[in-house]
Design a protein around this motif. Sequence first.
Motif: not given
Length: 326
Positions: A197-202, A258-262
């Motif tokens: 839950y501390k990570l960005h998942w995509t 920002i993370t999703e754009t990366f």
Amino acid sequence: MGYLIYYLVLLPLSWLPMFVLYGIGRLLYLIGFHVFGYRKKVVRENIRGSFPDWTNEQVDAQVRRFYRYFFDSLAESIKLFSMSEAETVVRCRVENPELVAPFAAAGRSVIAYGAHYANWEIAALSFSSQFPGMTVMGIYSPLKNEVMDRLIKANRERTGTYVLSRRKVEQYFEENPVRPSLDFFVADQSPSNHAWYKLHWTHFLARTTSFLAGPERYAVRYDRPVFYMSLRMEKRGHYVARLHPVTEHPRETAPGFITETFARKLEEEILRDPTPWLWTHRRWKRGVAPEAAEALKGKAFVPPEYERWSTLPPATSGGEQAPIAG
């Protein structure tokens, strides 16, 4: 042992002409790929999972292309132990460094996202002289061998670029150096030691993938403009880096933007040319947390911490940063 390897092997090898080192790299390719099969299973599984529509022949061809490039880049990296700063700039030029000049003039630091794509080691050594008025800081993961870590760190810093252990990033940002900096995060590692839950998942390269949320949190907390730094090979041993603006005002972006754009920009690079990405990384070794799979439901899962960071007042320890002129 680390000193012996450095002074008796790596440094003397670096004095050889580049065409000789490429010849050694090709020999290592034959041995490492055909004889020992260095991480061949990992590489093949990574490529197969990223391109599920490819035939076995296409996957095998891409595996061979990757290994030929991998050992070429290893030869280039050995040369870096004695390569002059001027030659690093010849071998890796930044197309548009002027994009960060207004921030440097205004005393503002910026964050740049990068990846293990193409020869990032040459890029790191070349950046210092191409971003005048800014300190270039690269965030890295220390090697387990402390001697080799010190030696490689010293080599990475000899052209003026500084490198900082990821364990000291929090302290570095809190100290907020007065001199404006370009802080470079290589952000495509597998974040294996973090709670889901501390990570960005995509969705990334045809599968559910986790990304570290830290760089975005630092951008938001310290109000640092963000860029994506692409890197492509012009010809053998020569690269071009390019800055792509992500946001000038990170505190105004939606959490996770920002993370999703990366992730999207890196995916575009890999789909354009898969060969230079570091497929030997066990990028998906942690698997997918069941909770993350449930939370995704067709979109990116944004860590709750993003919301907390976005509501904090901007950190200005060391003095407020000046606005951009004009």
